[in-house]
Each structure stands twice: as C-alpha cells, then as structure tokens.
Enzyme design. Structure first.
Site: not given
Length: 482
Positions: A49-50, A89, A93, A146, A148, A171, A252, A304-305, A325
C-alpha cells in the site's frame, strides 16, 4: 512403361505438402506452448500500500534492503513497465479485482477519492472478482489484509468470492479519534511527528469473515500477523489449487512496525516497515519451498499506487519517475511488478507493458475459466511472456483520475490531456495540444515533444477515439457518504 511427369501435378503436390507441414508445425507449436503452461497453479498475490517504484533495492533504492523480493526478481521476472488501474487505493484495488478500469463500475469519483468508514456503497454485486473467477474452477480462495472496496457486510470479501478473510476493511489512517480540520493538518500529523503516532489514535477494526475481532487494531504487529495468517491459510489449503490475496496495509501512513524490525533500516521507520514486508515475503517463499509447492505456485508482488509524497519522510519514493500517489504522472501509477515461480516462469527482465488488470485474464487462462463476455474487459493475457519468449501483448495504458481520462500511453509515447498535482489545490491544467513524452527515453517526463513530433499525438488520438467508443461509465458510488 514410359512415365509422363506432369509439372502442374508436382506443383500441386509441393503446395499440399507445404500446407500439411505448416499445419503440423502450427499444431506442434501450439501444443508445445500449452504444455509449458502450469495446470491450475496455486496463486499468491502480495499487494503493498503506497509503495513507490523506487522503494525496493532491486528497483534502485540505495538503503532499503529487500533480499527476498530481490531474490524473486532474480529468479523470476522483474517488470519495469508495470501499472495499476488508478493512482489511489479504492479504484486501484477495484481494477485488480475485476480486470476492468474502475470508471466502468463506478468505483471512482471526481469528488471523493476512496471509500471511507461512513461510505454507503461498495463493490457492485454484479462485478466478477478474480476470486469468483478462480472459485468457479475449484480454487480455495483466501484474503488477508486491506480490502477497501466497501466495509458493510454485503461488500466484504467473503461476499465477493473469498472463502476466508482476515484484515482491515479500509486504510489504516481512517477512524481517526482526533479532529482533522484540513489537509495541511492531516499531513502535518505525519510529516513531522510520524514516529509519535499510536494505534489507539486510529479506531480501525480487524475483521475475520464478517465479524469484528479487534478494535482498535494493534497496528505495530499488523504486518507480522498478516504474514502469519497467510502462511497458516496456505498450509491449510496446500492440496490446492488455492488463491491467496495478501494485501498489506503498509507502508501507507501512519507507519507501524514490530519490535523486531524497529530501527533496523538505514532508511528510518519507512525502511523498517518495507523490510518487515520483505521478511514476510520470504516466509511465504520458504513455506512454498518446504511444502514442495513452489514450482506450481505463482507469486506476484506489486503495490496499489505510488508514494504519498506530501507525507514527507513518512512516504516513499518513485525513484526517477515523476510525482506520486494521486497523479497520472508515471510516479503515481507505475509500480514494481515481480513474478516468481521457479522452473515455471522464465527468469528475465521484462521491459514490455503490463497492468494489474491483466492478472484477471492471465489467471483465467491458467485456471481454464472462460473470460466474461457480457462486459468490457480491460486486461490481456500475460502468459506468453511469463512462460514463453513472446513480447507483451499490451501496448496501451489509460490513465484515469476519477472519471476523466488524463493521459494515455501507446508504445513508447505518452500524452497528457490534463495534469494535476496529487494533493495541492488549484493545480489542474488542461493541455491543448496535449503534452507528449517518450517515456522509454525520458521516464521522468521532463522533455515535451509535442511540437517536434505531432504525428505521435495523432496516432494516440486514434487509439483514444476507439477507446471512447466502447466506454460506458458507471454511476459514482464513492460520493454517497454520511
């Protein structure tokens, strides 16, 4: 008896023979290609994540040590042009799970970036997830981490194809117990004092199945427990075939790490977090090898990004890529992409284009499940690259921000119709003519070629016209809150 040789007969026979030989060769080639594909392989997708493009040592970070992911990249395939479906996010996803651009199913918005604890909606029931697709082929399906894509019961993973679920529904910075009055206040909490955050400041729940089993989540041990849950689940389903989706909540912000990894990285707390994730990847690799599952299991690692740059030292790095992001610059949507399956996936560096949406098509092919025909799909099958010597069949990437198409890549060239900073107001700029970059020669997107090579813009506009002719956008499902 005197034999009469007919030249036309010889010519016909030669042509017929060539055709038979050609058909035999094609048949043999196809059979050979099919025989190289694993039959219903186990699949493990590990989603950070991130995480930024430049945050792994195998992708150039000088002080974050990721030996297990580096091993995956060395023994498997390291993709240098691997993209996600969105720069934040929830829509990213959604793209991974459905194999579709999130603008098609309403999981993107011009007003709200992602789902929140007060959101009313979630992933639509009529969307087909990777889990549902694989479940129809007899796979056991488990998710840890996660989600989301909606926190209400009807939207949770166990109602969208997963047999089992353990994790947090959104998140790790949500359900904040303090008062946040502005984005500046939000980022200020982590930029200067990120090491002072405590799990009790974030009242996020851990859910098993559909029941809350811990609240607030003790986030210092979250990465460790996610790995333990994934390892246990794989052991319990080792007879296969199985699909495990491990979606880490970190790096994240807020950043949390277990005691074993705190202070161990030269990159500070952020590096500690990434190195703990890497350690967990190693635990899964070790398990697969110990159980003899590694040669019939495909492990994929990506994120994810891009990095959340406004969080300062608490965020990651996109390396030489521009921005992070929230943006449609390369740093927002290009991610590490690593594929590992010893003896099955051909080790190599892949510079062709791939996306997380392509996993749906690839897994469907490997599982022997037909692709849906009642909706537009946005992926391609990457099997010829993973298990053969073919080039990637993908040549295009569409960069959406909310419901708008901001940029398009075709081959080496990328145009930007709109540019906007990730989290700074009043930075939106519409470009006419659009900006043009050769991102093979200029991955940092510094040198605009619009005036020098307008013919490349014309070529891309034809692709955009074709894309738009098939685009039906779903209603905004993120905006309904409160």
């Amino acid at each position: 008896m005197k034999h009469i040789i007919n030249k036309e007969s010889i010519s016909s026979n030669l042509i017929l023979g060539a055709l038979i030989l050609g058909l035999f060769t094609i048949s043999y080639t196809l059979h050979s290609q099919d025989s190289q594909l694993p039959v219903k392989p186990n699949i493990v997708v590990i989603f950070a994540d991130d995480l930024g493009y430049g945050d792994l040592s195998s992708y150039g970070h000088p002080t974050i040590n990721t030996p297990n992911l580096d091993r995956m990249a060395y023994e498997g395939q390291k993709w240098t042009n691997f993209y996600v479906g969105a720069a934040v996010c929830t829509p990213s996803r959604a793209a991974l799970m459905t194999g579709r651009l999130p603008v098609r199913n309403g999981l993107t918005s011009s007003k709200v970036g992602v789902f929140f604890p007060d959101s009313h909606n979630g992933i639509p029931a009529n969307e087909i997830t990777i889990a549902e697709q694989l479940k129809s082929a007899g796979y056991a399906t488990g998710m840890v981490g996660k989600w989301h894509l909606g926190h209400k019961e009807e939207y949770l993973p166990t109602n969208h194809g997963f047999d089992d679920y353990y994790g947090i529904p959104y998140s790790n910075d949500m359900d904040h117990t303090g008062k946040i009055t502005s984005m500046e206040d939000y980022f200020g909490r982590y930029t200067d004092t990120y090491e002072e955050r405590t799990p009790e400041e974030f009242n996020v729940p851990i859910i098993r199945g559909t029941e809350v089993v811990e609240r607030p989540a003790q986030q210092n041990t979250l990465t460790k427990r996610y790995t333990e849950e994934a390892v246990k689940w794989i052991k319990d389903h080792k007879e296969g075939p199985f699909f495990m989706y491990l979606a880490h909540s970190l790096p994240h912000v807020p950043l949390f790490v277990s005691d074993e990894f705190r202070g161990t990285s030269k990159r500070g707390l952020y590096g500690d977090v990434v190195e703990e994730i890497d350690y967990g990847v190693g635990q899964i690799m070790n398990l697969l090898e110990a159980e003899g599952l590694d040669k019939n299991t495909i492990v994929i690692f990506t994120s994810d990004n891009g990095p959340w740059l406004p969080t300062g030292i608490s965020g990651g790095s996109a390396g030489l890529l521009r921005e992070g992001k929230g943006t449609t610059w390369e740093g927002g949507m290009r991610e590490p992409g690593i594929f590992w399956s010893p003896g099955t996936i051909k080790p190599k560096l892949v510079t062709g284009i791939g996306t997380t949406m392509d996993l749906f098509n690839t897994f469907s092919n490997l599982a022997g499940v037909p692709m849906p025909t009642d909706r537009e799909m946005d992926g391609v099958d990457l099997s010829p690259v993973l298990f053969g010597n073919e080039e990637s069949p993908r040549n295009e990437v569409f960069y959406y921000r909310g419901p708008e198409l901001y940029a398009v890549r075709v081959g080496a060239y990328k145009v930007h119709f709109i540019t906007e900073a990730g989290y700074k107001p009043n930075t939106r700029v519409e470009h006419d003519p659009p900006l043009l970059f050769n991102i093979e020669e200029d991955p940092s997107e510094q040198y605009d070629l619009a005036k020098k090579q307008p013919e490349e813009i014309t070529k891309i506009m034809k692709v955009v016209k074709q894309h738009n002719s098939k685009m039906v956008k779903g209603p905004d499902l993120l905006i309904d809150r409160g």
